[in-house]
Write a protein that holds these residues in place. Structure first.
Motif, PDB file in Angstrom:
ATOM      1  N   UNK A 341       0.839  -1.197   0.000  1.00 52.88           N
ATOM      2  CA  UNK A 341       0.000   0.000   0.000  1.00 52.88           C
ATOM      3  C   UNK A 341       0.871   1.243   0.000  1.00 52.88           C
ATOM      4  N   UNK A 342       0.294   2.362  -0.460  1.00 58.63           N
ATOM      5  CA  UNK A 342       1.053   3.610  -0.435  1.00 58.63           C
ATOM      6  C   UNK A 342       1.320   4.050   0.992  1.00 58.63           C
ATOM      7  N   UNK A 343       0.439   3.690   1.931  1.00 59.86           N
ATOM      8  CA  UNK A 343       0.664   4.069   3.331  1.00 59.86           C
ATOM      9  C   UNK A 343       1.952   3.452   3.851  1.00 59.86           C
ATOM     10  N   UNK A 344       2.120   2.146   3.586  1.00 65.54           N
ATOM     11  CA  UNK A 344       3.323   1.472   4.076  1.00 65.54           C
ATOM     12  C   UNK A 344       4.552   1.939   3.312  1.00 65.54           C
ATOM     13  N   UNK A 345       4.424   2.138   1.992  1.00 66.35           N
ATOM     14  CA  UNK A 345       5.574   2.515   1.177  1.00 66.35           C
ATOM     15  C   UNK A 345       6.107   3.886   1.561  1.00 66.35           C
ATOM     16  N   UNK A 346       5.201   4.803   1.903  1.00 64.11           N
ATOM     17  CA  UNK A 346       5.604   6.163   2.258  1.00 64.11           C
ATOM     18  C   UNK A 346       5.806   6.331   3.756  1.00 64.11           C
ATOM     19  N   UNK A 347       5.737   5.242   4.509  1.00 61.27           N
ATOM     20  CA  UNK A 347       5.989   5.321   5.935  1.00 61.27           C
ATOM     21  C   UNK A 347       4.863   5.928   6.727  1.00 61.27           C
ATOM     22  N   UNK A 362       2.524 -13.328   2.277  1.00 54.03           N
ATOM     23  CA  UNK A 362       2.399 -12.165   3.150  1.00 54.03           C
ATOM     24  C   UNK A 362       3.674 -11.955   3.960  1.00 54.03           C
ATOM     25  N   UNK A 363       4.099 -10.720   4.026  1.00 55.07           N
ATOM     26  CA  UNK A 363       5.331 -10.372   4.727  1.00 55.07           C
ATOM     27  C   UNK A 363       5.127  -9.018   5.398  1.00 55.07           C
ATOM     28  N   UNK A 364       5.672  -8.784   6.595  1.00 53.90           N
ATOM     29  CA  UNK A 364       5.529  -7.464   7.224  1.00 53.90           C
ATOM     30  C   UNK A 364       6.038  -6.376   6.297  1.00 53.90           C
ATOM     31  N   UNK A 365       5.252  -5.309   6.153  1.00 50.15           N
ATOM     32  CA  UNK A 365       5.625  -4.243   5.216  1.00 50.15           C
ATOM     33  C   UNK A 365       6.929  -3.569   5.623  1.00 50.15           C
ATOM     34  N   UNK A 366       7.194  -3.500   6.926  1.00 53.74           N
ATOM     35  CA  UNK A 366       8.422  -2.809   7.348  1.00 53.74           C
ATOM     36  C   UNK A 366       9.667  -3.570   6.930  1.00 53.74           C
ATOM     37  N   UNK A 367       9.549  -4.900   6.720  1.00 59.22           N
ATOM     38  CA  UNK A 367      10.698  -5.657   6.237  1.00 59.22           C
ATOM     39  C   UNK A 367      11.064  -5.186   4.829  1.00 59.22           C
ATOM     40  N   UNK A 368      10.045  -4.927   4.000  1.00 60.15           N
ATOM     41  CA  UNK A 368      10.285  -4.441   2.642  1.00 60.15           C
ATOM     42  C   UNK A 368      10.857  -3.037   2.663  1.00 60.15           C
ATOM     43  N   UNK A 369      10.221  -2.132   3.392  1.00 57.89           N
ATOM     44  CA  UNK A 369      10.671  -0.737   3.382  1.00 57.89           C
ATOM     45  C   UNK A 369      12.048  -0.586   4.008  1.00 57.89           C
ATOM     46  N   UNK A 370      12.312  -1.328   5.074  1.00 54.50           N
ATOM     47  CA  UNK A 370      13.648  -1.252   5.686  1.00 54.50           C
ATOM     48  C   UNK A 370      14.720  -1.767   4.730  1.00 54.50           C
ATOM     49  N   UNK A 395      18.538  -5.282  -2.988  1.00 58.43           N
ATOM     50  CA  UNK A 395      17.878  -4.902  -4.234  1.00 58.43           C
ATOM     51  C   UNK A 395      17.685  -3.399  -4.331  1.00 58.43           C
ATOM     52  N   UNK A 396      17.766  -2.896  -5.538  1.00 56.30           N
ATOM     53  CA  UNK A 396      17.599  -1.478  -5.768  1.00 56.30           C
ATOM     54  C   UNK A 396      16.144  -1.093  -5.651  1.00 56.30           C
ATOM     55  N   UNK A 397      15.869   0.042  -5.037  1.00 55.16           N
ATOM     56  CA  UNK A 397      14.500   0.503  -4.873  1.00 55.16           C
ATOM     57  C   UNK A 397      14.044   1.223  -6.127  1.00 55.16           C
ATOM     58  N   UNK A 398      12.804   0.964  -6.490  1.00 50.04           N
ATOM     59  CA  UNK A 398      12.220   1.670  -7.608  1.00 50.04           C
ATOM     60  C   UNK A 398      11.047   2.464  -7.043  1.00 50.04           C
ATOM     61  N   UNK A 399      11.180   3.743  -6.850  1.00 51.89           N
ATOM     62  CA  UNK A 399      10.106   4.504  -6.241  1.00 51.89           C
ATOM     63  C   UNK A 399      10.621   5.804  -5.664  1.00 51.89           C
ATOM     64  N   UNK A 400       9.889   6.308  -4.652  1.00 53.17           N
ATOM     65  CA  UNK A 400      10.186   7.651  -4.140  1.00 53.17           C
ATOM     66  C   UNK A 400      11.339   7.702  -3.167  1.00 53.17           C
ATOM     67  N   UNK A 401      12.421   6.986  -3.452  1.00 52.83           N
ATOM     68  CA  UNK A 401      13.580   7.038  -2.586  1.00 52.83           C
ATOM     69  C   UNK A 401      14.730   7.692  -3.338  1.00 52.83           C
ATOM     70  N   UNK A 402      15.472   8.499  -2.638  1.00 52.45           N
ATOM     71  CA  UNK A 402      16.586   9.226  -3.239  1.00 52.45           C
ATOM     72  C   UNK A 402      17.735   8.262  -3.476  1.00 52.45           C
ATOM     73  N   UNK A 403      18.156   8.046  -4.709  1.00 55.57           N
ATOM     74  CA  UNK A 403      19.250   7.103  -4.964  1.00 55.57           C
ATOM     75  C   UNK A 403      20.569   7.533  -4.360  1.00 55.57           C
ATOM     76  N   UNK A 404      20.682   8.832  -4.020  1.00 49.64           N
ATOM     77  CA  UNK A 404      21.909   9.286  -3.389  1.00 49.64           C
ATOM     78  C   UNK A 404      21.863   9.126  -1.882  1.00 49.64           C
ATOM     79  N   UNK A 405      20.752   8.595  -1.377  1.00 50.40           N
ATOM     80  CA  UNK A 405      20.616   8.419   0.063  1.00 50.40           C
ATOM     81  C   UNK A 405      20.401   6.941   0.352  1.00 50.40           C
TER      82      UNK A 405
END
Length: 599
Positions: A341-347, A362-370, A395-405
């Motif tokens: 969900x966008x809620x989990x993806x955007x924290x 099914x996997x805890x969303x925080x495992x993915x975002x972390x 794995x490389x993130x594809x989304x609203x994460x800064x690649x320089x961070x």
């Protein structure tokens, strides 16, 4: 209730007489809580007489009555000829610990007898289905081919387990009659019989007959032997009796090598590999030596965790065509489907959010975002370290994460540091090595289903196939958890079934091929409700379509895909509870839905 005593009871203290102080079985009745009724109350007699009267008045074919009689006889023998307690159930005192143990021993004895009956009837079912196929002019090469699948559905087991069970039952009944007889008498456990049948797979009929005679003549020799010890001894006997076939057996076993994954709790999984013994020992020794080397160099990560990290690193760095665990510059491209969900993806969600990982579930969303932020769980960060942890192969993130961070905090000063990072510091960014893509798909917030797609083509397009795979997770056949290999039409295309999201289902190879043997019916579970049904007919509580499967000989099962984003379960009265899908239903049902019950 009259009963037959064991023949060897005479040598125990008291001989065949009941223990002093024990009431005769006809004078009492006991229940699961130790309660008893005096003989005058006749509670036990009434209950047994009532059950006997119901069975005697059962209007059934003589063959069906014979089966029921066999089951009753097995039950009677199990609780009056118990072998793993000193006293059978009728000779124990009401409410005593001895009574409880006698019940458990009787149930185990009954389980053995039922296992023998079950094996016999599996073989009977296969033979009858084959005869029925012959009566319907099915080609000889296809007669009985669908029996395993139908038997699995009737027994509520996966097709793979059912196939192995049928093969073991066939071997027990046809090649090991003595072992089957001992099993029926309760002198062999169901687990031991299964071990004998599976271990002798591939052995010659002569070897099976010789081992069967040994077991039938001296079944007590197997007392106390667990599965591993018994299998080891049987393998040794086969080796001695068939030394000339040893190389062929080793060749067949080596060709069956494979790797499987079993999802575990909290975002973990068990990766199991069946390998040649020498190679497996070499891999383990190499991992152990390297982990000990890292520990000696100062790593605080436990040795077993380091071994797991080294294994992952070796596989992900291996060349696509390589056979050795040799690191190379190139990495095979991965394409991992993640539904979140966008809620989990955007924290913005809480810790209750879940995601769905393709091939896992099914996997805890925080495992993915972390992990996307370079902070996978379970990694030890050295105290005082100011650099973000660098996980090789993240794995490389594809989304609203800064690649320089790499840490994903969007903090110009790094992860909790007060000074900018040293630009001259050599920090290896995960993107430089990873070749993985996280493919994000969004789900409807209420039913938790993915957005549907439809096609006019007979074959499912790649995008639609991927969507169905992500929705179904594993094979859609009832009780099957195999990996999806084929995308199938629920209503066949030649009968007008559309190539759509709703009419598609993920199946394994075995289940898809089994549907071609006989006339299987797969429909929406509540389709028979007709025009009077609501728009959600055939849907589970989470809005997903539930299918009813009926085999050619009328075995029935139900299946539905898992909720892509499971609704959170809140405590009643919680401040977070709102009038959404996560609330319990008015009839007390679970908000999870699925195939917990039939319509």
């Amino acid at each position: 209730m009259a009963h037959t005593r064991r023949q060897d009871d005479g040598d125990r203290p008291g001989g065949d007489s009941p223990r002093p102080g024990a009431e005769p079985p006809s004078a009492r009745a006991s229940g699961p809580h130790g309660g008893s009724e005096p003989a005058g109350g006749s509670a036990a007699v009434d209950v047994l007489d009532r059950a006997a009267a119901q069975l005697a008045g059962l209007g059934a074919d003589p063959s069906a009555r014979e089966v029921l009689a066999e089951l009753l006889t097995s039950t009677l023998h199990a609780f009056t000829r118990t072998r793993s307690t000193r006293d059978p159930l009728p000779d124990t005192a009401p409410g005593s610990a001895e009574e409880a143990l006698a019940v458990l021993a009787g149930l185990d004895h009954l389980r053995s007898a039922l296992a023998a009956i079950d094996s016999t009837w599996q073989v009977q079912a296969e033979q009858r289905i084959a005869r029925d196929d012959e009566a319907h002019d099915v080609p000889a090469s296809r007669r009985g081919k669908g029996a395993s699948h139908e038997i699995s559905l009737a027994r509520r087991v996966s097709p793979s387990s059912g196939s192995y069970s049928l093969a073991a039952a066939r071997r027990l009944v046809q090649q090991l009659p003595g072992t089957t007889s001992v099993l029926r008498s309760g002198r062999l456990t169901a687990e031991q019989a299964s071990t004998v049948a599976t271990t002798l797979d591939g052995a010659s009929p002569e070897t099976c007959a010789r081992i069967d005679r040994l077991i039938a003549e001296e079944p007590d020799a197997l007392q106390g032997r667990g599965r591993k010890r018994l299998a080891s001894e049987l393998r040794g006997m086969v080796q001695q009796l068939e030394p000339e076939g040893s190389r062929d057996r080793a060749e067949r076993a080596a060709r069956a090598r494979h790797v499987t994954m079993t999802p575990l709790a909290d975002g973990m999984a068990r990766l199991s590999a069946v390998l040649p013994g020498l190679e497996a020992a070499s891999v383990m020794q190499t991992l152990h030596a390297r982990s000990e080397s890292l520990r000696a160099a100062g790593s605080r990560t436990p040795a077993r965790a380091l071994e797991a990290d080294l294994l992952v690193d070796a596989v992900l760095r291996a060349a696509p065509t390589g056979t050795a665990l040799t690191p190379t510059a190139a990495r095979p491209r991965l394409d991992l489907g993640i539904v979140i969900t966008d809620r989990a993806l955007l924290g913005r969600g809480d810790e209750e959010e879940c995601a769905l990982l393709e091939g896992y579930g099914t996997i805890p969303a925080h495992v993915i975002t972390d992990t996307l932020q370079g902070r996978p769980p379970g990694r030890i960060r050295e105290v005082g370290s100011e650099d973000p942890p660098v996980i090789s192969g993240t794995p490389a993130a594809e989304g609203p994460f800064d690649p320089d961070d790499p840490v994903g905090t969007n903090d110009p000063h790094g992860a909790g540091t007060s000074d900018p990072p040293d630009p001259s510091a050599s920090i290896e960014h995960p993107d430089q090595e990873a070749a993985a893509v996280f493919r994000r798909l969004y789900a409807s917030p209420r039913p938790g289903e993915l957005v549907a797609m439809e096609s006019r083509a007979r074959a499912f397009p790649v995008g639609l196939s991927r969507l169905i795979r992500l929705r179904d997770v594993t094979c859609r056949t009832p009780w099957c958890n195999a990996v999806i290999r084929h995308i199938d039409h629920v209503v066949p295309h030649h009968r007008g079934g559309p190539t759509s999201y709703e009419n598609g289902q993920g199946l394994c190879v075995r289940c898809n091929l089994a549907k071609e043997h006989g006339q299987w019916e797969v429909t929406a579970a509540d389709a028979e409700a007709g025009a009077g049904a609501e728009a959600g007919a055939g849907a589970g509580a989470d809005g997903s379509t539930r299918h009813r499967w009926i085999s050619p000989h009328r075995a029935v099962g139900y299946s539905s895909p898992p909720s892509v984003i499971p609704p959170p379960l809140r405590a009643e009265g919680s401040a977070h509870t709102s009038g959404n899908d996560s609330a319990p239903t008015e009839d007390g049902g679970s908000p999870l839905g699925g195939d917990a019950g039939t319509p």
